[in-house]
Design an enzyme around this catalytic site. Structure first.
Site, short mmCIF file in Angstrom:
data_model
loop_
_atom_site.label_atom_id
_atom_site.label_comp_id
_atom_site.label_asym_id
_atom_site.label_seq_id
_atom_site.Cartn_x
_atom_site.Cartn_y
_atom_site.Cartn_z
CE LYS A 116 -21.54 25.67 -16.92
NZ LYS A 116 -21.78 26.86 -16.10
CD GLU A 200 -12.35 21.23 -15.10
OE1 GLU A 200 -12.84 22.29 -15.50
OE2 GLU A 200 -12.61 20.74 -13.99
CG HIS A 235 -21.96 16.59 -7.97
ND1 HIS A 235 -20.71 16.93 -7.51
CD2 HIS A 235 -21.80 15.43 -8.66
CE1 HIS A 235 -19.84 16.04 -7.92
NE2 HIS A 235 -20.47 15.10 -8.61
NE ARG A 294 -27.86 29.04 -9.68
CZ ARG A 294 -26.90 28.22 -10.06
NH1 ARG A 294 -26.57 28.14 -11.33
NH2 ARG A 294 -26.25 27.49 -9.18
C1 MV4 Z 1 -14.26 19.29 -9.74
C2 MV4 Z 1 -13.74 18.68 -8.58
C3 MV4 Z 1 -12.44 18.22 -8.62
N1 MV4 Z 1 -11.70 18.34 -9.75
N2 MV4 Z 1 -13.50 19.38 -10.84
C4 MV4 Z 1 -18.80 19.69 -8.33
C5 MV4 Z 1 -19.82 20.71 -8.73
C6 MV4 Z 1 -19.24 21.43 -9.88
N3 MV4 Z 1 -19.65 22.79 -9.99
C7 MV4 Z 1 -17.77 21.31 -9.68
N4 MV4 Z 1 -17.56 20.18 -8.85
C8 MV4 Z 1 -16.32 19.67 -8.70
N5 MV4 Z 1 -15.50 19.77 -9.79
C9 MV4 Z 1 -12.24 18.92 -10.84
N6 MV4 Z 1 -11.51 19.04 -11.96
C10 MV4 Z 1 -14.56 18.60 -7.45
C11 MV4 Z 1 -15.84 19.09 -7.51
C12 MV4 Z 1 -16.63 19.02 -6.29
C13 MV4 Z 1 -16.98 17.77 -5.70
C14 MV4 Z 1 -16.66 16.55 -6.28
C15 MV4 Z 1 -17.01 15.35 -5.67
C16 MV4 Z 1 -17.70 15.34 -4.46
C17 MV4 Z 1 -18.03 16.52 -3.85
C18 MV4 Z 1 -17.68 17.77 -4.46
C19 MV4 Z 1 -18.02 18.97 -3.84
C20 MV4 Z 1 -17.68 20.15 -4.43
C21 MV4 Z 1 -16.98 20.18 -5.65
#
Ligand code: MV4
Length: 501
Positions: A116, A200, A235, A294
């Site tokens: 990543k 991040e 998630h 994918r």
């Molecule tokens: C984040 C974020 C906020 N800030 N990164 C969750 C899955 C992954 N692919 C990326 N995700 C997130 N990354 C930063 N820097 C918010 C999410 C996020 C999320 C976080 C908490 C609860 C629900 C979420 C739903 C989608 C994405």
């Protein structure tokens, strides 16, 4: 074109891929573990190979057994689906070494995007905006402190070898940083054999919007628009939609995010289907998060709105064909939603609910798509992801797609195990959802609203409906038999005493 393809997966996605192969006149080979001897994907495939005991590390994750099965059955190629070995660069390499085509991107692309931090560097070089943070792993607590202070709290610690939310740690203040770094690193070490962690800035209440791209091996690539995936619980995506209500209100965003996604994928020399994830903040600014190399679970909603068949395209591209269209030929029509139906109990903390399915009533009708991996009599194994099926609905408008989903969920009925079907019916009625005010905090806020409502009015209709549902289910279990199970009392569950929706 290939003559025979092995499907290195199980459940609804194996069924989906076998369907595409059937339409293309390509023979299919299923693989199965002990628990999956009688699975739907095994019944639907032309041939099937047993690859080991039920635990996935001894079957669906065994590169050697899957490659051997493909050779033995005379397959030309392997489709990995999602999960399992789909983003495993060694698997892609093992396929090529054995003279089998891996239906997906190159091993080099998988490896690059699997890191990543390397993906962040690549996106930056491609000119895409990134969430503020590090491009290399951080292990020294003093370094982490300096970096986090520079970014500003809250921050996310994320596993460099992770993705999809695994190994993520929220940190709200400097005092919590060192312990969180240690925890995140050891969790990442256990989960991915790689303890590297990067930092991040945490963007609160953002939207999670991803862009589907697809490219051939001749340098042609298009984006197929976005999917909004902000509604996630731990998630795990719960409801996805296309278009994103935000992008629908700001149509210029699609082209901008599409261009950013294409420039990232092009700099990676990417081919086949892929997804670029972005966070979108309150000012509609978007930031690259990560790339998934994918086919995704939620690809059906993109298919419904673009009219394309992503799995067929993946297969054609892997066979060396050119994309049969350019960006100008892509258009988006109407609105689609997907609900993921899990064998889990929303009334007891979403605990998995494996067991034997005794009856299934399948929804149907215009604008309805069901991707299911189960049948009446099938025992849902406890070893795997409890995804039973995905319901997708399409209509000219978002309101139409929601109404159709409510009607469809009302028709869908699975007996013998608990499912989250009624949970969706309630979300689809939620005023925030209906207004399209979606963000990453949606599910937490929604569950809080529900608890609040239950506390305010203990004998509200929704409580009464839950009691009724429980009563109807227990009656049915006691009386048993298909006659009793088909009783119209099922239609009382929407609380209005009429047929679903
Ligand atoms: C984040 C974020 C906020 N800030 N990164 C969750 C899955 C992954 N692919 C990326 N995700 C997130 N990354 C930063 N820097 C918010 C999410 C996020 C999320 C976080 C908490 C609860 C629900 C979420 C739903 C989608 C994405």
């Amino acid at each position: 074109m290939f003559r025979k393809v092995l499907v290195a997966n199980r459940g609804e996605i194996a069924v989906r891929i076998i369907r595409a192969l059937g339409e293309m006149d390509i023979r299919s080979v299923a693989v199965y573990s002990d628990a999956d001897r009688a699975a739907l994907h095994v019944r639907m495939a032309g041939e099937a190979a047993h690859i080991g005991p039920s635990p996935s590390v001894e079957s669906y994750l065994r590169i050697d057994k899957i490659v051997a099965a493909a050779k033995e059955h005379g397959a030309d190629a392997i489709h990995p689906g999602y999960g399992f070995l789909s983003e495993n660069a060694e698997f892609a390499e093992a396929c090529e070494s054995a003279g089998l085509v891996f239906i997906g991107p190159s091993a080099a692309s998988i490896r690059q995007m699997g890191s990543k931090t390397a993906a962040r560097t690549l996106a930056k070089v491609a000119g895409a905006p990134l969430v503020p943070g590090t491009e290399s792993p951080v292990s020294d607590p003093a370094d982490a402190r300096t970096i986090a202070n520079g970014i500003g709290y809250p921050v996310f610690l994320k596993a460099a070898a992770g993705g999809g939310g695994k190994g993520m740690r929220r940190v709200d203040c400097e005092a919590d940083l060192e312990a969180a770094l240690r925890d995140a690193s050891s969790e990442a070490e256990r989960a991915f054999n790689n303890g590297e962690v990067y930092i991040e800035k945490l963007v609160e209440c953002a939207r999670h919007i991803e862009i589907q791209i697809i490219g051939d091996r001749h340098g042609n690539m298009v984006h197929l628009g976005e999917r909004e995936c902000s509604i996630q619980r731990r998630h795990q995506k719960v409801i996805e939609e296309c278009p994103s209500p935000l992008v629908a209100a700001h149509p210029e965003m699609r082209a901008a995010m599409g261009e950013a996604a294409l420039s990232i994928a092009r700099s990676a020399g990417y081919h086949n289907a892929g997804t670029i994830e972005f966070l979108v903040d309150g000012n509609s600014r978007f930031y690259f998060l990560e790339m998934n190399t994918r086919l995704q679970v939620e690809h059906p909603i993109t298919e419904l709105v673009t009219g394309l068949d992503l799995v067929q395209l993946q297969i054609r591209i892997a066979a060396g064909e050119k994309l049969p269209f350019t960006q100008r030929d892509i258009s988006w029509r109407g609105s689609a939603l997907e609900c993921r139906i899990y064998a889990e109990d929303p009334n007891s903390g979403f605990l998995p609910s494996p067991g034997r399915i005794t009856q299934v009533e399948r929804p149907s009708g215009p604008g309805v798509r069901l991707d299911s991996g189960v049948y009446p009599g099938w025992e849902v194994p406890m070893e795997y992801d409890p995804l039973l099926a995905k319901i997708s609905t399409w209509a000219e408008t978002r309101e139409g797609a929601i109404a159709r989903m409510k009607r469809t969920l009302g028709e869908y009925y699975v007996a013998g195990i608990k499912t989250n079907i009624t949970f969706f019916k309630r979300i689809l009625e939620d005023p925030e959802f209906v207004a399209g005010r979606l963000h990453t905090g949606f599910i937490d806020e929604y569950l809080r609203r529900c608890r609040q409502r239950a506390a305010d009015q203990p004998d509200s209709e929704s409580e009464a409906v839950q009691v009724l549902v429980a009563a109807v289910f227990s009656m049915r279990h006691k009386s048993g038999g298909p006659k009793a199970a088909a009783s119209p009392s099922r239609w009382l569950v929407d609380g209005r005493g009429r047929m679903g929706g």
